[in-house]
Enzyme design. Structure first.
Site, PDB file in Angstrom:
ATOM      1  N   SER A 138      -7.267   4.938   4.450  1.00  0.00           N
ATOM      2  CA  SER A 138      -7.193   4.227   3.154  1.00  0.00           C
ATOM      3  C   SER A 138      -7.530   2.747   3.372  1.00  0.00           C
ATOM      4  O   SER A 138      -8.224   2.126   2.562  1.00  0.00           O
ATOM      5  CB  SER A 138      -5.789   4.335   2.561  1.00  0.00           C
ATOM      6  OG  SER A 138      -5.687   5.476   1.752  1.00  0.00           O
ATOM      7  N   ASN A 140      -2.755  19.210   1.215  1.00  0.00           N
ATOM      8  CA  ASN A 140      -3.747  18.394   1.925  1.00  0.00           C
ATOM      9  C   ASN A 140      -3.430  18.312   3.426  1.00  0.00           C
ATOM     10  O   ASN A 140      -4.263  18.662   4.268  1.00  0.00           O
ATOM     11  CB  ASN A 140      -3.801  16.998   1.283  1.00  0.00           C
ATOM     12  CG  ASN A 140      -4.740  16.066   2.019  1.00  0.00           C
ATOM     13  OD1 ASN A 140      -4.516  15.722   3.176  1.00  0.00           O
ATOM     14  ND2 ASN A 140      -5.816  15.672   1.384  1.00  0.00           N
ATOM     15  N   LYS A 161       5.431   1.922   8.486  1.00  0.00           N
ATOM     16  CA  LYS A 161       4.209   2.598   8.965  1.00  0.00           C
ATOM     17  C   LYS A 161       3.041   1.627   9.088  1.00  0.00           C
ATOM     18  O   LYS A 161       2.335   1.612  10.096  1.00  0.00           O
ATOM     19  CB  LYS A 161       3.855   3.713   7.969  1.00  0.00           C
ATOM     20  CG  LYS A 161       2.841   4.710   8.464  1.00  0.00           C
ATOM     21  CD  LYS A 161       2.496   5.732   7.381  1.00  0.00           C
ATOM     22  CE  LYS A 161       3.705   6.464   6.861  1.00  0.00           C
ATOM     23  NZ  LYS A 161       3.370   7.453   5.820  1.00  0.00           N
ATOM     24  N   LYS A 212       5.236   2.442  -2.927  1.00  0.00           N
ATOM     25  CA  LYS A 212       5.173   3.852  -3.315  1.00  0.00           C
ATOM     26  C   LYS A 212       5.310   3.939  -4.826  1.00  0.00           C
ATOM     27  O   LYS A 212       5.929   3.068  -5.453  1.00  0.00           O
ATOM     28  CB  LYS A 212       6.316   4.641  -2.665  1.00  0.00           C
ATOM     29  CG  LYS A 212       6.021   6.128  -2.571  1.00  0.00           C
ATOM     30  CD  LYS A 212       5.063   6.402  -1.437  1.00  0.00           C
ATOM     31  CE  LYS A 212       4.716   7.854  -1.286  1.00  0.00           C
ATOM     32  NZ  LYS A 212       3.906   8.071  -0.071  1.00  0.00           N
ATOM     33  N   LYS A 272       0.854  -1.188   0.000  1.00  0.00           N
ATOM     34  CA  LYS A 272       0.000   0.000   0.000  1.00  0.00           C
ATOM     35  C   LYS A 272       0.884   1.229   0.000  1.00  0.00           C
ATOM     36  O   LYS A 272       1.860   1.301   0.755  1.00  0.00           O
ATOM     37  CB  LYS A 272      -0.833  -0.023   1.303  1.00  0.00           C
ATOM     38  CG  LYS A 272      -1.834   1.082   1.419  1.00  0.00           C
ATOM     39  CD  LYS A 272      -3.182   0.671   0.873  1.00  0.00           C
ATOM     40  CE  LYS A 272      -4.124   1.835   0.701  1.00  0.00           C
ATOM     41  NZ  LYS A 272      -3.867   2.691  -0.447  1.00  0.00           N
TER      42      LYS A 272
HETATM   43  P1  NAD Z   1       0.069  18.311  -1.377  1.00  0.00           P
HETATM   44  O1  NAD Z   1       0.569  18.150  -2.747  1.00  0.00           O
HETATM   45  O2  NAD Z   1      -1.387  18.379  -1.154  1.00  0.00           O
HETATM   46  O3  NAD Z   1       0.738  19.604  -0.700  1.00  0.00           O
HETATM   47  C1  NAD Z   1       2.097  19.858  -0.666  1.00  0.00           C
HETATM   48  C2  NAD Z   1       2.293  21.259  -0.126  1.00  0.00           C
HETATM   49  O4  NAD Z   1       3.677  21.482   0.107  1.00  0.00           O
HETATM   50  C3  NAD Z   1       1.837  22.355  -1.085  1.00  0.00           C
HETATM   51  O5  NAD Z   1       1.164  23.356  -0.359  1.00  0.00           O
HETATM   52  C4  NAD Z   1       3.145  22.915  -1.627  1.00  0.00           C
HETATM   53  O6  NAD Z   1       3.008  24.281  -2.016  1.00  0.00           O
HETATM   54  C5  NAD Z   1       4.014  22.764  -0.399  1.00  0.00           C
HETATM   55  N1  NAD Z   1       5.447  22.805  -0.682  1.00  0.00           N
HETATM   56  C6  NAD Z   1       6.134  22.268  -1.715  1.00  0.00           C
HETATM   57  N2  NAD Z   1       7.435  22.584  -1.615  1.00  0.00           N
HETATM   58  C7  NAD Z   1       7.561  23.318  -0.478  1.00  0.00           C
HETATM   59  C8  NAD Z   1       8.659  23.936   0.181  1.00  0.00           C
HETATM   60  N3  NAD Z   1       9.892  23.844  -0.317  1.00  0.00           N
HETATM   61  N4  NAD Z   1       8.420  24.626   1.334  1.00  0.00           N
HETATM   62  C9  NAD Z   1       7.169  24.724   1.836  1.00  0.00           C
HETATM   63  N5  NAD Z   1       6.118  24.163   1.265  1.00  0.00           N
HETATM   64  C10 NAD Z   1       6.301  23.469   0.123  1.00  0.00           C
HETATM   65  O7  NAD Z   1       0.732  17.107  -0.551  1.00  0.00           O
HETATM   66  P2  NAD Z   1       0.224  16.426   0.788  1.00  0.00           P
HETATM   67  O8  NAD Z   1      -0.658  15.300   0.414  1.00  0.00           O
HETATM   68  O9  NAD Z   1      -0.251  17.467   1.724  1.00  0.00           O
HETATM   69  O10 NAD Z   1       1.586  15.791   1.296  1.00  0.00           O
HETATM   70  C11 NAD Z   1       2.528  16.551   2.052  1.00  0.00           C
HETATM   71  C12 NAD Z   1       3.467  15.580   2.725  1.00  0.00           C
HETATM   72  O11 NAD Z   1       2.699  14.704   3.551  1.00  0.00           O
HETATM   73  C13 NAD Z   1       4.262  14.672   1.786  1.00  0.00           C
HETATM   74  O12 NAD Z   1       5.519  14.402   2.363  1.00  0.00           O
HETATM   75  C14 NAD Z   1       3.449  13.410   1.761  1.00  0.00           C
HETATM   76  O13 NAD Z   1       4.227  12.283   1.420  1.00  0.00           O
HETATM   77  C15 NAD Z   1       2.997  13.367   3.202  1.00  0.00           C
HETATM   78  N6  NAD Z   1       1.825  12.525   3.419  1.00  0.00           N
HETATM   79  C16 NAD Z   1       0.640  12.796   2.805  1.00  0.00           C
HETATM   80  C17 NAD Z   1      -0.436  11.949   3.013  1.00  0.00           C
HETATM   81  C18 NAD Z   1      -1.780  12.220   2.401  1.00  0.00           C
HETATM   82  O14 NAD Z   1      -2.715  11.460   2.690  1.00  0.00           O
HETATM   83  N7  NAD Z   1      -1.956  13.263   1.614  1.00  0.00           N
HETATM   84  C19 NAD Z   1      -0.299  10.819   3.840  1.00  0.00           C
HETATM   85  C20 NAD Z   1       0.916  10.591   4.480  1.00  0.00           C
HETATM   86  C21 NAD Z   1       1.978  11.446   4.253  1.00  0.00           C
END
Ligand code: NAD
Length: 420
Positions: free
Chosen positions: A344, A214, A88, A100, A64
């Protein structure tokens, strides 16, 4: 990156009685598939993008993990994140292994129709890798429920039957789960509130958030509603600071227009260089953007007492040591952001049951799991005198090692079974 990530596994092993077989299985991915996705652009030209899917380990169940669209995606990054997903899922006690996927591209350069062609091409290229009992993708950086819907539709066309359980993070109307949208942030929020007393964190505390996608947006909403004061935020375009605290709705509206930075100049809001976010005066720092954002070069400047890692691997091992020496408590990624994969999993279960759970049920189950596993990690850290990250790895590794050992024992018993 993978080498760095594995160093945490080896450290954890020092606290457990682990056989060499466990490392043999976990030291590298089970399977990484690479493809070049060629798509037709709106102007008639064709373009291609490198793409990967890694299934790191499937001891505990089908693999996953999310799919990200980002210019920095590489095979090393995909394999490292798949390893983190393995840890995780084990930590949060899901019947899943870790995976991934990623495409090396900048989504801002593609129209919606080009994005759809790319999403569908990804599934065409990896259709034999994924599957509801084999490998189940989800959204990640710069991918969302719309992209998951295109992917699920393409998979259904290829296999000839509607298969919602092949992908999670879908729109609700197509079998998505209620509560998946904010699950990553909500899981971190439940963990934080549950451990607030032990952490010395009070409502009204100041919060700085790196990344406003997100994960970042939803944690801002949840913490804002609980009385915390969001004083600094960054996204990919830059950052802003407001010592009296932001109105979270205004932050969300600004981001919808392109970037939170458009609020600079209004109501006591000033510009903040993005690399200064980590040194903002606050009690809680939330990392919700990319990997390696806190490193040996800036860790000493962190002022927060607590860090919540919603992003994957946002702190390097060198920075970890510096933060630890400063007594800064890190709620580590494989625990703190596990809410996303947990809901999920709920979505996958609902799809297989042909059911849809009410939001209260999703929240209650998520809360229980985050609190239970959070308590287990906290207790282990106290007992062994190690960091929460160290304890999280020990907790996850002991589950994985138990399962790997049980598989070996089965093989042993089959081989040794007396002939009838
Ligand atoms: P997303 O694409 O919705 O948002 C990413 C955000 O990071 C955006 O606002 C972007 O502008 C910002 N960003 C990019 N580069 C940046 C920088 N240099 N400095 C500051 N901000 C910056 O992504 P997401 O889903 O929110 O994921 C963010 C992190 O959380 C990732 O590492 C992802 O792997 C992790 N994550 C997400 C989920 C999920 O369900 N969405 C689950 C587990 C982990």
């Amino acid at each position: 990156m993978l080498h760095q990530a594995l160093s945490r596994l080896y450290e954890a092993a020092g606290h457990l009685d682990i056989t060499a077989d466990v490392f043999e299985k976990l030291k590298s991915p089970r399977e990484t598939t690479q493809a070049r996705l060629v798509i037709r652009m709106d102007d008639g030209a064709s373009k291609s993008y490198p793409a990967w899917r890694c299934r790191y380990d499937d001891t505990l169940g089908p693999t996953k993990g999310g799919i990200r669209f980002h210019p920095d995606v590489s095979i090393d990054e995909v394999e490292t994140l798949a390893f983190l997903m393995t840890m995780k899922c084990a930590l949060i006690n899901l019947p899943f292994g870790g995976a991934k996927g990623g495409v090396q591209m900048d989504i801002h350069n593609l129209s919606a129709t080009e994005q759809e062609r790319l999403a569908r091409r990804y599934v065409q290229c990896f259709a034999k890798v994924i599957g509801p009992n084999r490998d189940i993708p989800a959204p990640d950086l710069y991918t969302n429920s719309t992209i998951m819907a295109w992917m699920a539709d393409e998979y259904a066309a290829i296999v000839g039957e509607v298969t919602p359980a092949v992908i999670t993070g879908k729109p609700i109307s197509l079998g998505g789960s209620l509560g998946r949208e904010d699950a990553t942030a909500r899981g971190g929020y439940y963990l934080l509130l549950h451990q607030a007393q032990k952490l010395g964190l009070r409502s009204g505390a100041r919060v700085a958030i790196q990344g406003f996608g997100n994960a970042g947006k939803h944690i801002a909403q949840l913490l804002g509603a609980a009385g915390f004061k969001i004083v600094a935020v960054t996204d990919s375009k830059g950052g802003i600071h407001c010592s009296s605290g932001f109105d979270v709705d205004k932050l969300i509206a600004a981001k919808r227009q392109g970037s939170v930075t458009s609020l600079a100049g209004s109501d006591g809001v000033c510009t903040l260089p993005a690399d200064e976010l980590v040194s903002v005066n606050c009690e809680l720092l939330v990392l919700a953007a990319l990997e390696d954002m806190v490193h040996a070069g800036n860790a000493a400047r962190v002022k927060a007492h607590i860090i919540l890692e919603l992003a994957n691997a946002p702190i390097t091992p060198e920075a970890d040591k510096i933060l630890n020496a400063k007594n800064i408590v890190v709620l580590p990624d494989i625990l703190a952001n596990a809410g996303g994969v947990t809901v999920s999993y709920f979505e996958w279960v609902q799809n297989r049951q042909g059911d849809s759970w009410p939001i209260e049920q999703v929240h209650a189950r998520l809360k229980t799991r985050m609190e239970q596993e959070g308590d287990a990690v906290w207790t282990l850290a106290q007992e062994k005198g190690i960091t929460l990250r160290g304890a999280a790895y020990v907790h996850a590794l002991s589950r994985l090692a138990g399962a790997i050992g049980a598989q070996d024992m089965q093989h042993f018993l089959i081989a040794e079974a007396p002939k009838r």
